[in-house]
Design a protein around this motif. Structure first.
Motif, PDB file in Angstrom:
ATOM      1  N   GLU A  96       0.838  -1.203   0.000  1.00  0.00           N
ATOM      2  CA  GLU A  96       0.000   0.000   0.000  1.00  0.00           C
ATOM      3  C   GLU A  96       0.879   1.262   0.000  1.00  0.00           C
ATOM      4  N   ALA A  97       1.930   1.265   0.803  1.00  0.00           N
ATOM      5  CA  ALA A  97       2.836   2.416   0.858  1.00  0.00           C
ATOM      6  C   ALA A  97       3.546   2.612  -0.474  1.00  0.00           C
ATOM      7  N   ARG A  98       3.936   1.512  -1.122  1.00  0.00           N
ATOM      8  CA  ARG A  98       4.599   1.603  -2.431  1.00  0.00           C
ATOM      9  C   ARG A  98       3.671   2.224  -3.466  1.00  0.00           C
ATOM     10  N   GLN A  99       2.426   1.754  -3.494  1.00  0.00           N
ATOM     11  CA  GLN A  99       1.459   2.280  -4.462  1.00  0.00           C
ATOM     12  C   GLN A  99       1.164   3.753  -4.216  1.00  0.00           C
ATOM     13  N   MET A 100       1.023   4.134  -2.949  1.00  0.00           N
ATOM     14  CA  MET A 100       0.765   5.544  -2.630  1.00  0.00           C
ATOM     15  C   MET A 100       1.937   6.427  -3.043  1.00  0.00           C
ATOM     16  N   ALA A 101       3.151   5.960  -2.806  1.00  0.00           N
ATOM     17  CA  ALA A 101       4.338   6.737  -3.173  1.00  0.00           C
ATOM     18  C   ALA A 101       4.430   6.905  -4.684  1.00  0.00           C
ATOM     19  N   GLU A 102       4.156   5.840  -5.427  1.00  0.00           N
ATOM     20  CA  GLU A 102       4.203   5.933  -6.889  1.00  0.00           C
ATOM     21  C   GLU A 102       3.161   6.918  -7.416  1.00  0.00           C
ATOM     22  N   LYS A 103       1.966   6.925  -6.827  1.00  0.00           N
ATOM     23  CA  LYS A 103       0.930   7.879  -7.244  1.00  0.00           C
ATOM     24  C   LYS A 103       1.355   9.314  -6.947  1.00  0.00           C
ATOM     25  N   ARG A 104       1.950   9.527  -5.766  1.00  0.00           N
ATOM     26  CA  ARG A 104       2.396  10.872  -5.396  1.00  0.00           C
ATOM     27  C   ARG A 104       3.509  11.371  -6.314  1.00  0.00           C
ATOM     28  N   GLU A 113       9.502  17.613  -1.284  1.00  0.00           N
ATOM     29  CA  GLU A 113       8.439  16.604  -1.280  1.00  0.00           C
ATOM     30  C   GLU A 113       8.859  15.382  -2.092  1.00  0.00           C
ATOM     31  N   SER A 114       9.469  15.626  -3.227  1.00  0.00           N
ATOM     32  CA  SER A 114       9.926  14.526  -4.077  1.00  0.00           C
ATOM     33  C   SER A 114      10.949  13.655  -3.351  1.00  0.00           C
ATOM     34  N   ALA A 115      11.870  14.268  -2.627  1.00  0.00           N
ATOM     35  CA  ALA A 115      12.882  13.517  -1.876  1.00  0.00           C
ATOM     36  C   ALA A 115      12.233  12.648  -0.804  1.00  0.00           C
ATOM     37  N   HIS A 116      11.238  13.188  -0.102  1.00  0.00           N
ATOM     38  CA  HIS A 116      10.542  12.411   0.924  1.00  0.00           C
ATOM     39  C   HIS A 116       9.776  11.236   0.315  1.00  0.00           C
ATOM     40  N   ILE A 117       9.132  11.473  -0.810  1.00  0.00           N
ATOM     41  CA  ILE A 117       8.364  10.412  -1.462  1.00  0.00           C
ATOM     42  C   ILE A 117       9.309   9.341  -2.027  1.00  0.00           C
ATOM     43  N   GLN A 118      10.436   9.752  -2.592  1.00  0.00           N
ATOM     44  CA  GLN A 118      11.430   8.795  -3.099  1.00  0.00           C
ATOM     45  C   GLN A 118      11.928   7.904  -1.960  1.00  0.00           C
ATOM     46  N   ALA A 119      12.179   8.504  -0.787  1.00  0.00           N
ATOM     47  CA  ALA A 119      12.630   7.723   0.367  1.00  0.00           C
ATOM     48  C   ALA A 119      11.548   6.737   0.805  1.00  0.00           C
ATOM     49  N   ALA A 120      10.300   7.180   0.826  1.00  0.00           N
ATOM     50  CA  ALA A 120       9.196   6.289   1.200  1.00  0.00           C
ATOM     51  C   ALA A 120       9.073   5.137   0.207  1.00  0.00           C
ATOM     52  N   LEU A 121       9.243   5.441  -1.062  1.00  0.00           N
ATOM     53  CA  LEU A 121       9.188   4.399  -2.087  1.00  0.00           C
ATOM     54  C   LEU A 121      10.337   3.403  -1.917  1.00  0.00           C
ATOM     55  N   ALA A 122      11.523   3.900  -1.628  1.00  0.00           N
ATOM     56  CA  ALA A 122      12.683   3.014  -1.410  1.00  0.00           C
ATOM     57  C   ALA A 122      12.455   2.117  -0.200  1.00  0.00           C
TER      58      ALA A 122
END
Length: 136
Positions: A96-104, A113-122
């Motif tokens: 779920e976290a991966r899918q949300m990060a990809e959508k963001r 914001e992009s750096a935070h989302i990239q970290a969450a995706l990683a």
């Protein structure tokens, strides 16, 4: 000559792992490396992925985030923003976290914001890779 090496993994929240192990495999900025007792001193960046620690016949798998690694002859010290044992990973939440990060990431974001989302995706990807590899 020592037959084990102390592996210590620390996150901002706590000491996540501390034990004497036979070997540690991790992914640094320049690629995957294996660390045995009496390894030459080394400092490197840790990239999000998997740490494998071998202790006798036991193999321990952990998903980790970005961080730093310091190796001495008798110790591997890891400071990372995330470390979760494979057995503690909730695959559904990670997916779920991966899918949300990809959508963001598809949205217009500031650099921060992009750096935070990239970290969450990683983080989510590392957890899924570790968990799914253990299920095979």
């Amino acid at each position: 000559m020592a037959s084990t090496i102390k592996l210590e993994i620390v996150t901002p929240e706590s000491k996540t792992f501390s034990d004497d192990v036979d070997m540690v495999t991790l992914t640094g900025r320049d690629g995957q490396m294996g660390i045995l007792p009496q390894h030459m001193p080394l400092m490197t960046e840790l990239v999000a992925g998997e740490i494998i620690a071998r202790k006798g016949s036991e193999t321990i798998y952990l998903a980790v985030g970005d961080g730093f690694v310091q190796v001495t002859g008798d110790r591997v010290a890891i400071l990372t923003d995330m470390a979760i044992a494979a057995d503690d990973i909730d695959e559904a939440k990670a997916e779920e976290a991966r899918q949300m990060a990809e959508k963001r990431l598809a949205q217009k974001l500031t650099d921060e914001e992009s750096a935070h989302i990239q970290a969450a995706l990683a983080h989510a990807t590392a957890q899924l890779n570790v968990k799914r590899r253990r299920l095979k």
